[in-house]
Scaffold this motif. Structure first.
Motif, mmCIF file in Angstrom:
data_model
loop_
_atom_site.group_PDB
_atom_site.id
_atom_site.type_symbol
_atom_site.label_atom_id
_atom_site.label_comp_id
_atom_site.label_asym_id
_atom_site.label_seq_id
_atom_site.Cartn_x
_atom_site.Cartn_y
_atom_site.Cartn_z
ATOM 1 N N SER A 78 -17.839 4.217 6.637
ATOM 2 C CA SER A 78 -18.959 3.304 6.765
ATOM 3 C C SER A 78 -20.291 4.015 6.572
ATOM 4 C CB SER A 78 -18.909 2.659 8.143
ATOM 5 O OG SER A 78 -19.001 3.676 9.107
ATOM 6 N N GLU A 101 -14.024 -2.584 20.083
ATOM 7 C CA GLU A 101 -13.755 -2.069 18.737
ATOM 8 C C GLU A 101 -12.338 -1.527 18.663
ATOM 9 O OE1 GLU A 101 -14.240 -1.686 15.717
ATOM 10 O OE2 GLU A 101 -16.154 -0.813 15.177
ATOM 11 N N ASP A 102 -11.756 -1.572 17.484
ATOM 12 C CA ASP A 102 -10.456 -0.949 17.286
ATOM 13 C C ASP A 102 -10.563 0.577 17.302
ATOM 14 O OD1 ASP A 102 -11.904 -0.935 14.912
ATOM 15 O OD2 ASP A 102 -10.284 -1.700 13.657
ATOM 16 N N ILE A 103 -11.487 1.114 16.472
ATOM 17 C CA ILE A 103 -11.565 2.570 16.324
ATOM 18 C C ILE A 103 -12.999 2.992 16.006
ATOM 19 C CG2 ILE A 103 -10.722 2.304 13.926
ATOM 20 C CD1 ILE A 103 -9.454 5.132 14.266
ATOM 21 N N VAL A 104 -13.436 4.045 16.647
ATOM 22 C CA VAL A 104 -14.740 4.643 16.312
ATOM 23 C C VAL A 104 -14.458 5.884 15.497
ATOM 24 C CG1 VAL A 104 -16.977 5.408 17.133
ATOM 25 C CG2 VAL A 104 -15.570 3.985 18.573
ATOM 26 N N ASP A 105 -15.034 5.909 14.312
ATOM 27 C CA ASP A 105 -14.765 6.967 13.355
ATOM 28 C C ASP A 105 -16.052 7.766 13.145
ATOM 29 O OD1 ASP A 105 -13.253 8.275 11.335
ATOM 30 O OD2 ASP A 105 -13.922 6.867 9.812
ATOM 31 N N THR A 106 -16.848 7.426 12.144
ATOM 32 C CA THR A 106 -18.120 8.131 11.938
ATOM 33 C C THR A 106 -19.139 7.761 13.014
ATOM 34 O OG1 THR A 106 -19.060 6.383 10.548
ATOM 35 C CG2 THR A 106 -17.782 8.121 9.438
ATOM 36 N N GLY A 107 -18.988 6.578 13.621
ATOM 37 C CA GLY A 107 -19.965 6.094 14.599
ATOM 38 C C GLY A 107 -21.049 5.234 13.968
ATOM 39 N N ASN A 108 -21.083 5.174 12.651
ATOM 40 C CA ASN A 108 -22.152 4.419 11.979
ATOM 41 C C ASN A 108 -22.149 2.935 12.358
ATOM 42 O OD1 ASN A 108 -23.549 6.371 10.271
ATOM 43 N ND2 ASN A 108 -21.556 6.605 9.284
ATOM 44 N N SER A 109 -20.981 2.334 12.443
ATOM 45 C CA SER A 109 -20.913 0.899 12.748
ATOM 46 C C SER A 109 -21.484 0.599 14.126
ATOM 47 C CB SER A 109 -19.470 0.387 12.706
ATOM 48 O OG SER A 109 -18.908 0.641 11.452
ATOM 49 N N LYS A 134 -11.952 8.786 17.094
ATOM 50 C CA LYS A 134 -11.697 9.920 16.193
ATOM 51 C C LYS A 134 -12.941 10.812 16.192
ATOM 52 C CE LYS A 134 -9.357 8.140 12.266
ATOM 53 N NZ LYS A 134 -9.469 7.793 10.821
ATOM 54 N N PHE A 155 -5.476 8.665 8.947
ATOM 55 C CA PHE A 155 -5.729 7.242 8.769
ATOM 56 C C PHE A 155 -4.640 6.448 9.476
ATOM 57 C CE2 PHE A 155 -6.396 3.141 6.881
ATOM 58 C CZ PHE A 155 -7.778 3.094 6.855
ATOM 59 N N VAL A 156 -5.050 5.534 10.343
ATOM 60 C CA VAL A 156 -4.075 4.781 11.131
ATOM 61 C C VAL A 156 -4.157 3.285 10.819
ATOM 62 C CG1 VAL A 156 -4.012 6.466 13.010
ATOM 63 C CG2 VAL A 156 -5.655 4.590 13.108
ATOM 64 N N MET A 161 -5.409 -2.992 12.907
ATOM 65 C CA MET A 161 -6.084 -2.128 11.923
ATOM 66 C C MET A 161 -5.374 -2.169 10.574
ATOM 67 S SD MET A 161 -7.079 1.020 14.411
ATOM 68 C CE MET A 161 -5.549 0.876 15.323
ATOM 69 N N ASP A 162 -6.183 -2.059 9.531
ATOM 70 C CA ASP A 162 -5.651 -2.298 8.187
ATOM 71 C C ASP A 162 -5.859 -1.125 7.242
ATOM 72 O OD1 ASP A 162 -8.551 -2.642 7.929
ATOM 73 O OD2 ASP A 162 -8.077 -3.378 5.921
HETATM 74 P P1 IMP Z 1 -17.144 3.930 11.728
HETATM 75 O O1 IMP Z 1 -18.341 3.101 11.419
HETATM 76 O O2 IMP Z 1 -16.958 5.013 10.685
HETATM 77 O O3 IMP Z 1 -17.155 4.499 13.117
HETATM 78 O O4 IMP Z 1 -15.844 3.047 11.623
HETATM 79 C C1 IMP Z 1 -15.928 1.710 11.385
HETATM 80 C C2 IMP Z 1 -14.646 1.016 11.116
HETATM 81 O O5 IMP Z 1 -13.879 1.659 10.104
HETATM 82 C C3 IMP Z 1 -13.709 0.910 12.291
HETATM 83 O O6 IMP Z 1 -14.086 -0.083 13.184
HETATM 84 C C4 IMP Z 1 -12.449 0.519 11.562
HETATM 85 O O7 IMP Z 1 -12.436 -0.873 11.311
HETATM 86 C C5 IMP Z 1 -12.538 1.321 10.281
HETATM 87 N N1 IMP Z 1 -11.714 2.537 10.389
HETATM 88 C C6 IMP Z 1 -12.103 3.793 10.665
HETATM 89 N N2 IMP Z 1 -11.051 4.635 10.689
HETATM 90 C C7 IMP Z 1 -9.960 3.870 10.443
HETATM 91 C C8 IMP Z 1 -8.541 4.148 10.371
HETATM 92 O O8 IMP Z 1 -8.038 5.287 10.538
HETATM 93 N N3 IMP Z 1 -7.750 3.073 10.106
HETATM 94 C C9 IMP Z 1 -8.212 1.813 9.939
HETATM 95 N N4 IMP Z 1 -9.516 1.506 10.010
HETATM 96 C C10 IMP Z 1 -10.381 2.534 10.252
#
Ligand code: IMP
Ligand code: MG
Length: 178
Positions: A78, A101-109, A134, A155-156, A161-162
């Protein structure tokens, strides 16, 4: 979908482990939010399975609403520009908002959503509940208040999650290798 997964899917968290984590999170949230009638805001689409399990274990009055974010630009994360694809219908001013939220990855969302909610109309508080975190991928700091699992940089899919809109209906959380 049940358990006969193809080879590219490896179970990371079983449905039993997920259930235990959701039960623990619900107990923590119930302790903190009793009597506060929070607005529980799910981030679509990934939240829908987790949130439905979570709210049914919250033993206090609450309201629910949803937002959907879309990130455009390139790539699978994102880091591009984020915008609101579907807005909340409920006023947030002076509400205790719990974002699911399902998952926090970069944190941008979540960083974007925090900023958006704060400038929209001041909530009394905003907290985050994420099933998966993550942290190794973080680009922006996000305070995750309630966390199910810390996951490796894989990647999960499943449990909402999709990958390319597939696999949301798996009952377990799986690592996907293409
Ligand atoms: P962020 O903004 O990078 O923190 O992540 C935003 C969104 O990316 C998450 O809410 C997920 O919907 C999607 N995402 C991030 N990592 C994964 C993953 O491993 N599997 C599926 N969706 C992901
Ligand atoms: Mg999501």
């Amino acid at each position: 979908m049940n358990t006969n997964y193809p080879d590219k899917l490896k179970v990371l968290y079983s449905r039993q482990e997920i259930e235990a984590a959701v039960t623990r999170l619900a107990a923590e949230i119930t302790r903190d939010y009793r009597e506060r009638n929070p607005l529980v805001v799910g981030v679509l689409k990934g939240c829908f399975v987790f949130m439905s399990d979570l709210v049914r274990r919250l033993e206090f009055p609450l309201e629910t609403d949803f937002v959907q974010l879309s990130s455009y630009g390139r790539g699978t994360d994102s880091s591009g520009k984020i915008k609101i694809a579907l807005d909340l219908k409920t006023p947030v001013s002076d509400r205790d908002v719990l974002v699911v939220e399902d998952i926090v990855d970069t944190g941008n969302s979540l960083a974007f959503l925090t900023e958006y909610l704060q400038q929209k109309s001041k909530p009394a508080s905003i907290k985050f509940c994420c099933l998966l975190d993550k942290p190794s991928r973080r680009q922006v700091p996000v305070p995750v208040d309630y966390r199910g699992f810390v996951v490796p940089d894989k990647f999960v899919v499943g449990y909402g999650m999709d990958y390319a809109e597939q696999y949301r209906n798996l009952q377990d959380i799986c690592m996907l290798s293409e």
